[in-house]
Scaffold this active site. Sequence first.
Site, PDB file in Angstrom:
ATOM      1  N   TYR A 135      -1.762  -0.413  10.772  1.00  0.00           N
ATOM      2  CA  TYR A 135      -1.772  -0.637   9.314  1.00  0.00           C
ATOM      3  C   TYR A 135      -0.434  -0.233   8.703  1.00  0.00           C
ATOM      4  O   TYR A 135       0.145  -0.969   7.891  1.00  0.00           O
ATOM      5  CB  TYR A 135      -2.925   0.144   8.682  1.00  0.00           C
ATOM      6  N   SER A 141       0.871  -1.192   0.000  1.00  0.00           N
ATOM      7  CA  SER A 141       0.000   0.000   0.000  1.00  0.00           C
ATOM      8  C   SER A 141       0.899   1.230   0.000  1.00  0.00           C
ATOM      9  O   SER A 141       2.070   1.140   0.397  1.00  0.00           O
ATOM     10  CB  SER A 141      -0.846  -0.017   1.277  1.00  0.00           C
TER      11      SER A 141
HETATM   12  N1  LIG Z   1      -8.740  -0.599  -0.992  1.00  0.00           N
HETATM   13  C1  LIG Z   1      -7.666   0.170  -0.924  1.00  0.00           C
HETATM   14  O1  LIG Z   1      -7.759   1.417  -1.033  1.00  0.00           O
HETATM   15  C2  LIG Z   1      -6.300  -0.448  -0.735  1.00  0.00           C
HETATM   16  C3  LIG Z   1      -5.171   0.363  -0.942  1.00  0.00           C
HETATM   17  C4  LIG Z   1      -3.917  -0.179  -0.790  1.00  0.00           C
HETATM   18  C5  LIG Z   1      -3.760  -1.498  -0.452  1.00  0.00           C
HETATM   19  N2  LIG Z   1      -4.860  -2.286  -0.236  1.00  0.00           N
HETATM   20  C6  LIG Z   1      -4.636  -3.686   0.121  1.00  0.00           C
HETATM   21  O2  LIG Z   1      -5.252  -4.524  -0.840  1.00  0.00           O
HETATM   22  C7  LIG Z   1      -5.523  -5.796  -0.263  1.00  0.00           C
HETATM   23  C8  LIG Z   1      -6.961  -6.192  -0.592  1.00  0.00           C
HETATM   24  O3  LIG Z   1      -7.844  -5.267   0.038  1.00  0.00           O
HETATM   25  P1  LIG Z   1      -9.205  -4.786  -0.638  1.00  0.00           P
HETATM   26  O4  LIG Z   1      -9.156  -3.313  -0.681  1.00  0.00           O
HETATM   27  O5  LIG Z   1      -9.469  -5.544  -1.859  1.00  0.00           O
HETATM   28  O6  LIG Z   1     -10.225  -5.177   0.544  1.00  0.00           O
HETATM   29  P2  LIG Z   1     -11.587  -6.026   0.541  1.00  0.00           P
HETATM   30  O7  LIG Z   1     -12.470  -5.614  -0.576  1.00  0.00           O
HETATM   31  O8  LIG Z   1     -12.087  -5.901   1.947  1.00  0.00           O
HETATM   32  O9  LIG Z   1     -11.099  -7.538   0.290  1.00  0.00           O
HETATM   33  C9  LIG Z   1     -10.289  -8.180   1.245  1.00  0.00           C
HETATM   34  C10 LIG Z   1     -10.076  -9.626   0.834  1.00  0.00           C
HETATM   35  O10 LIG Z   1      -9.161 -10.221   1.775  1.00  0.00           O
HETATM   36  C11 LIG Z   1      -9.717 -11.431   2.264  1.00  0.00           C
HETATM   37  N3  LIG Z   1      -9.218 -11.713   3.613  1.00  0.00           N
HETATM   38  C12 LIG Z   1      -9.201 -10.903   4.704  1.00  0.00           C
HETATM   39  N4  LIG Z   1      -8.643 -11.536   5.753  1.00  0.00           N
HETATM   40  C13 LIG Z   1      -8.271 -12.768   5.305  1.00  0.00           C
HETATM   41  C14 LIG Z   1      -7.634 -13.890   5.915  1.00  0.00           C
HETATM   42  N5  LIG Z   1      -7.255 -13.876   7.211  1.00  0.00           N
HETATM   43  N6  LIG Z   1      -7.413 -14.987   5.160  1.00  0.00           N
HETATM   44  C15 LIG Z   1      -7.793 -15.026   3.850  1.00  0.00           C
HETATM   45  N7  LIG Z   1      -8.403 -14.006   3.234  1.00  0.00           N
HETATM   46  C16 LIG Z   1      -8.646 -12.890   3.955  1.00  0.00           C
HETATM   47  C17 LIG Z   1     -11.226 -11.256   2.177  1.00  0.00           C
HETATM   48  O11 LIG Z   1     -11.827 -12.525   2.040  1.00  0.00           O
HETATM   49  P3  LIG Z   1     -13.012 -13.098   2.983  1.00  0.00           P
HETATM   50  O12 LIG Z   1     -13.696 -11.932   3.620  1.00  0.00           O
HETATM   51  O13 LIG Z   1     -13.891 -13.856   2.027  1.00  0.00           O
HETATM   52  O14 LIG Z   1     -12.304 -13.987   3.954  1.00  0.00           O
HETATM   53  C18 LIG Z   1     -11.355 -10.452   0.877  1.00  0.00           C
HETATM   54  O15 LIG Z   1     -11.380 -11.315  -0.237  1.00  0.00           O
HETATM   55  C19 LIG Z   1      -5.244  -5.651   1.236  1.00  0.00           C
HETATM   56  O16 LIG Z   1      -3.969  -6.188   1.524  1.00  0.00           O
HETATM   57  C20 LIG Z   1      -5.236  -4.143   1.446  1.00  0.00           C
HETATM   58  O17 LIG Z   1      -4.444  -3.772   2.551  1.00  0.00           O
HETATM   59  C21 LIG Z   1      -6.125  -1.792  -0.371  1.00  0.00           C
END
Ligand SMILES: NC(=O)c1ccc[n+]([C@@H]2O[C@H](COP(=O)([O-])OP(=O)(O)OC[C@H]3O[C@@H](n4cnc5c(N)ncnc54)[C@H](OP(=O)(O)O)[C@@H]3O)[C@@H](O)[C@H]2O)c1
Length: 243
Positions: free
Chosen positions: A157, A144
């Site tokens: 975070y 991130s």
């Molecule tokens: N959105 C942003 O602005 C942003 C920016 C920078 C980086 N990121 C990073 O991108 C990644 C994905 O986030 P997202 O934004 O796509 O969030 P999201 O829409 O909430 O999706 C999160 C995903 O992670 C899975 N997950 C969470 N805890 C888990 C665990 N213990 N074991 C296996 N799966 C798990 C969830 O699956 P289930 O709920 O089905 O278990 C879901 O598929 C993260 O690492 C986040 O830090 C996001």
Amino acid sequence: MKDLRGKVALITGGTKGIGYGIAQSLLTQGIHVAITSRTCEAAAEAAKKLNEFGNDSAHAIGLEADVRSILSQKKAVKKVIEEFGKLDIVIANAGLGHFGSVTDLTVEQWNETIETNLSGAFFTLKATVDEIIKSQGYYISISSLAGTNFFEGGSAYNASKFGVTGFTQAAMLDLRKYNVKVSTIMPGSVSTHFNGNEPSDKGAWKIQIEDIGELVVDLLKMHPRTLPSKIEVRPTVPPSAKN
Ligand SMILES: NC(=O)c1ccc[n+]([C@@H]2O[C@H](COP(=O)([O-])OP(=O)(O)OC[C@H]3O[C@@H](n4cnc5c(N)ncnc54)[C@H](OP(=O)(O)O)[C@@H]3O)[C@@H](O)[C@H]2O)c1
């Protein structure tokens, strides 16, 4: 990787958000995809939807695997090998965030953030490294911009994502001698379900999940001699930049 058709990818946390977007893009390229989730039901439901993006040469499977458990991740990798016979691409994506002042942040919130985001990325590599050395594959972590810029309320975070950035860069140096590529993608705001967000038109200025999918495909297609090892990606015009 010259020809992506027939390659096999494992994406942790692919039921929604960035992982789901990457899965869509890889399937469109003819890459088989295994996605993981904390629950069997969510994994199966997402894989069913994803299969609409596959074609005759590629399909998706959904696996229950909590990234916080190395055993659970090793079992998922075993299933990938049983289903597809190999593993070429690993995306350590699963993650979450707890935000608030250190005065309020609980020990449970700290542990869940570090165990999921940082130990999870390590366990994902640990469980897959033998396979990607064999296939001369690619490991990509989703860090991130919070993995290089700190902010108020971001202690847990920030600590987890600074960790992911450092871990991935060091792993890149360890694995390049095996012709294994390692990169970390550091997105700014992406329109996902992260931290209780509901994707909507209001988030049209944000990076969309398919944009990260396209970025991953570009990385996979890059010439074998060249490795963008740390990629920052951000919305072009965030609200704070408007006049
Ligand atoms: N959105 C942003 O602005 C942003 C920016 C920078 C980086 N990121 C990073 O991108 C990644 C994905 O986030 P997202 O934004 O796509 O969030 P999201 O829409 O909430 O999706 C999160 C995903 O992670 C899975 N997950 C969470 N805890 C888990 C665990 N213990 N074991 C296996 N799966 C798990 C969830 O699956 P289930 O709920 O089905 O278990 C879901 O598929 C993260 O690492 C986040 O830090 C996001």
